[in-house]
Design a protein around this motif. Structure first.
Motif, PDB file in Angstrom:
ATOM      1  N   PRO A  25       0.791  -1.243   0.000  1.00 56.40           N
ATOM      2  CA  PRO A  25       0.000   0.000   0.000  1.00 56.40           C
ATOM      3  C   PRO A  25       0.816   1.282   0.000  1.00 56.40           C
ATOM      4  O   PRO A  25       0.447   2.240  -0.685  1.00 56.40           O
ATOM      5  CB  PRO A  25      -0.846  -0.112   1.270  1.00 56.40           C
ATOM      6  N   THR A  26       1.935   1.320   0.730  1.00 60.11           N
ATOM      7  CA  THR A  26       2.686   2.579   0.813  1.00 60.11           C
ATOM      8  C   THR A  26       3.351   2.943  -0.515  1.00 60.11           C
ATOM      9  O   THR A  26       3.143   4.054  -1.028  1.00 60.11           O
ATOM     10  CB  THR A  26       3.717   2.518   1.946  1.00 60.11           C
ATOM     11  N   PRO A  27       4.138   2.048  -1.138  1.00 58.81           N
ATOM     12  CA  PRO A  27       4.716   2.428  -2.442  1.00 58.81           C
ATOM     13  C   PRO A  27       3.649   2.590  -3.520  1.00 58.81           C
ATOM     14  O   PRO A  27       3.795   3.425  -4.419  1.00 58.81           O
ATOM     15  CB  PRO A  27       5.679   1.288  -2.765  1.00 58.81           C
ATOM     16  N   PHE A  28       2.562   1.825  -3.430  1.00 58.66           N
ATOM     17  CA  PHE A  28       1.485   1.948  -4.413  1.00 58.66           C
ATOM     18  C   PHE A  28       0.843   3.325  -4.308  1.00 58.66           C
ATOM     19  O   PHE A  28       0.666   4.026  -5.319  1.00 58.66           O
ATOM     20  CB  PHE A  28       0.437   0.851  -4.175  1.00 58.66           C
ATOM     21  N   ALA A  29       0.499   3.736  -3.093  1.00 54.08           N
ATOM     22  CA  ALA A  29      -0.133   5.040  -2.898  1.00 54.08           C
ATOM     23  C   ALA A  29       0.812   6.176  -3.251  1.00 54.08           C
ATOM     24  O   ALA A  29       0.383   7.201  -3.801  1.00 54.08           O
ATOM     25  CB  ALA A  29      -0.603   5.183  -1.453  1.00 54.08           C
ATOM     26  N   THR A  30       2.089   6.008  -2.960  1.00 53.02           N
ATOM     27  CA  THR A  30       3.069   7.041  -3.290  1.00 53.02           C
ATOM     28  C   THR A  30       3.148   7.253  -4.796  1.00 53.02           C
ATOM     29  O   THR A  30       3.136   8.390  -5.284  1.00 53.02           O
ATOM     30  CB  THR A  30       4.452   6.653  -2.737  1.00 53.02           C
ATOM     31  N   LEU A  31       3.206   6.158  -5.543  1.00 53.78           N
ATOM     32  CA  LEU A  31       3.271   6.272  -6.999  1.00 53.78           C
ATOM     33  C   LEU A  31       1.963   6.835  -7.554  1.00 53.78           C
ATOM     34  O   LEU A  31       1.987   7.689  -8.455  1.00 53.78           O
ATOM     35  CB  LEU A  31       3.568   4.910  -7.627  1.00 53.78           C
ATOM     36  N   LEU A  32       0.838   6.389  -7.033  1.00 51.34           N
ATOM     37  CA  LEU A  32      -0.442   6.899  -7.511  1.00 51.34           C
ATOM     38  C   LEU A  32      -0.536   8.409  -7.277  1.00 51.34           C
ATOM     39  O   LEU A  32      -0.981   9.153  -8.169  1.00 51.34           O
ATOM     40  CB  LEU A  32      -1.596   6.177  -6.818  1.00 51.34           C
ATOM     41  N   THR A  33      -0.101   8.865  -6.121  1.00 48.28           N
ATOM     42  CA  THR A  33      -0.110  10.306  -5.844  1.00 48.28           C
ATOM     43  C   THR A  33       0.776  11.059  -6.827  1.00 48.28           C
ATOM     44  O   THR A  33       0.404  12.131  -7.332  1.00 48.28           O
ATOM     45  CB  THR A  33       0.345  10.566  -4.406  1.00 48.28           C
ATOM     46  N   GLN A  34       1.942  10.498  -7.135  1.00 45.64           N
ATOM     47  CA  GLN A  34       2.852  11.132  -8.084  1.00 45.64           C
ATOM     48  C   GLN A  34       2.212  11.214  -9.475  1.00 45.64           C
ATOM     49  O   GLN A  34       2.350  12.220 -10.172  1.00 45.64           O
ATOM     50  CB  GLN A  34       4.171  10.372  -8.147  1.00 45.64           C
ATOM     51  N   VAL A  35       1.523  10.165  -9.880  1.00 48.82           N
ATOM     52  CA  VAL A  35       0.857  10.147 -11.191  1.00 48.82           C
ATOM     53  C   VAL A  35      -0.209  11.222 -11.232  1.00 48.82           C
ATOM     54  O   VAL A  35      -0.349  11.960 -12.232  1.00 48.82           O
ATOM     55  CB  VAL A  35       0.272   8.753 -11.472  1.00 48.82           C
ATOM     56  N   LEU A  36      -1.004  11.328 -10.184  1.00 47.97           N
ATOM     57  CA  LEU A  36      -2.068  12.327 -10.149  1.00 47.97           C
ATOM     58  C   LEU A  36      -1.486  13.743 -10.125  1.00 47.97           C
ATOM     59  O   LEU A  36      -2.016  14.649 -10.773  1.00 47.97           O
ATOM     60  CB  LEU A  36      -2.958  12.107  -8.927  1.00 47.97           C
ATOM     61  N   GLU A  37      -0.412  13.937  -9.401  1.00 47.56           N
ATOM     62  CA  GLU A  37       0.223  15.252  -9.350  1.00 47.56           C
ATOM     63  C   GLU A  37       0.797  15.658 -10.695  1.00 47.56           C
ATOM     64  O   GLU A  37       0.860  16.837 -11.017  1.00 47.56           O
ATOM     65  CB  GLU A  37       1.307  15.276  -8.268  1.00 47.56           C
ATOM     66  N   ALA A  38       1.234  14.678 -11.480  1.00 48.83           N
ATOM     67  CA  ALA A  38       1.826  14.986 -12.784  1.00 48.83           C
ATOM     68  C   ALA A  38       0.838  15.660 -13.698  1.00 48.83           C
ATOM     69  O   ALA A  38       1.224  16.414 -14.607  1.00 48.83           O
ATOM     70  CB  ALA A  38       2.351  13.702 -13.426  1.00 48.83           C
ATOM     71  N   GLU A  39      -0.455  15.439 -13.463  1.00 50.90           N
ATOM     72  CA  GLU A  39      -1.492  16.095 -14.281  1.00 50.90           C
ATOM     73  C   GLU A  39      -1.459  17.603 -14.099  1.00 50.90           C
ATOM     74  O   GLU A  39      -1.858  18.343 -14.994  1.00 50.90           O
ATOM     75  CB  GLU A  39      -2.875  15.537 -13.865  1.00 50.90           C
ATOM     76  N   LEU A  40      -0.951  18.037 -12.963  1.00 49.26           N
ATOM     77  CA  LEU A  40      -0.963  19.458 -12.656  1.00 49.26           C
ATOM     78  C   LEU A  40       0.256  20.176 -13.210  1.00 49.26           C
ATOM     79  O   LEU A  40       0.320  21.400 -13.140  1.00 49.26           O
ATOM     80  CB  LEU A  40      -1.016  19.651 -11.126  1.00 49.26           C
ATOM     81  N   THR A  41       1.233  19.419 -13.736  1.00 49.45           N
ATOM     82  CA  THR A  41       2.468  20.058 -14.206  1.00 49.45           C
ATOM     83  C   THR A  41       2.444  20.252 -15.718  1.00 49.45           C
ATOM     84  O   THR A  41       1.595  19.719 -16.418  1.00 49.45           O
ATOM     85  CB  THR A  41       3.682  19.193 -13.809  1.00 49.45           C
TER      86      THR A  41
END
Length: 279
Positions: free
Chosen positions: A263-279
């Motif tokens: 869960p921790t590395p999965f959630a970390t990567l998912l958050t990074q993917v979602l944040e990339a939409e904002l860049t």
């Protein structure tokens, strides 16, 4: 632990159980097959640091019971349920959506039908076998599972399904070593397998994505798969989808159920993917 509210939403033919955690833009989590909102419990607090996270039990599963006999297009109905939650909880802004397995198929149908309501879709291993070059063989396998369910019942069908999809290779602790909430999840979802085999297995696996429509939204679709699952049947169609969209598959940690096992590395990567939409 971030506060979580438990809620119910009446929809035509069912009442949806959904859970809301955190603040920020809406992130809708759509579970797979016979699973429910509890599948995401281990990573929700991590995601809720940046998003309003909504997880729900798909129609017919666990606490989202039918209020009428299921009829019609199961995928379209599932899409309508996801849309109802987005419209209720984020009426003025599109939502981020993470769907896994059949939940990813719901996400693909959602962004096809209602692209204005989806900010980004992470489609994790949608088992849309009609995209495969050997679709006939894959279709025959799922039909065999369904026929086995009708002839011999859910336990035998579940064994066949797990062996053919690689789910029997997922590493789970011994039952006595599971956290209490995960044991509760397994108890609940075991009761959902009848619903999945009876009403959802064939409609979801034979769903054919509208590739031309999806091409209009390639900037909002992230194909994804588990590192240990890429060779298994549920993950193979996403490679075809990825080629069609022109985006590489994002590799998440763990097997198909990496959101629960890692869960921790999965959630970390998912958050990074979602944040990339904002860049």
């Amino acid at each position: 632990m971030t506060a979580r509210t438990l809620n119910r939403l009446p929809v035509p033919g069912a009442t949806l159980h959904y859970e809301v955690t955190g603040t920020g833009p809406l992130l809708l989590l759509i579970a797979d097959g016979d699973s429910d909102a509890g599948a995401f419990d281990s990573m929700i607090d991590l995601l809720a640091a940046t998003h309003t996270v909504v997880a729900y039990d798909p129609r017919g599963n666990s606490r989202s019971q039918y209020t009428a006999e299921p009829t019609g297009d199961a995928v379209a109905t599932s899409t309508a349920d996801a849309l109802a939650l987005i419209d209720l909880l984020s009426p003025n802004a599109p939502a981020f959506v993470f769907g896994t397995g059949t939940g990813a198929i719901t996400g693909l149908d959602l962004i096809t039908r209602h692209p204005d309501r989806v900010r980004m879709l992470v489609a994790h291993e949608p088992p849309c076998i009609e995209l495969l070059p050997d679709a006939t063989d894959a279709r025959a396998f799922f039909e065999d599972v369904h026929d086995t369910y009708l002839r011999e019942g859910a336990p035998m069908a579940q064994l066949l399904y797990a062996g053919g999809t690689g789910l029997d290779e997922d590493d789970l602790p011994a039952p006595e070593d599971l956290r209490p909430e995960f044991r509760d999840l397994l108890d609940r979802t075991q009761k959902n397998i009848e619903t999945y085999f009876a009403h959802n297995l064939i409609p979801f696996t034979t769903y054919r994505p509208n590739l031309q429509a999806l091409l209009q939204h390639t900037d909002k679709i992230v194909p994804a798969a588990g590192r240990q699952a890429s060779a298994h049947l549920p993950a193979r169609p996403v490679a075809v989808l990825s080629t069609h969209l022109g985006w590489p598959v994002v590799t998440f940690p763990g097997p198909h159920t990496g959101y629960a096992s890692h869960p921790t590395p999965f959630a970390t990567l998912l958050t990074q993917v979602l944040e990339a939409e904002l860049t």
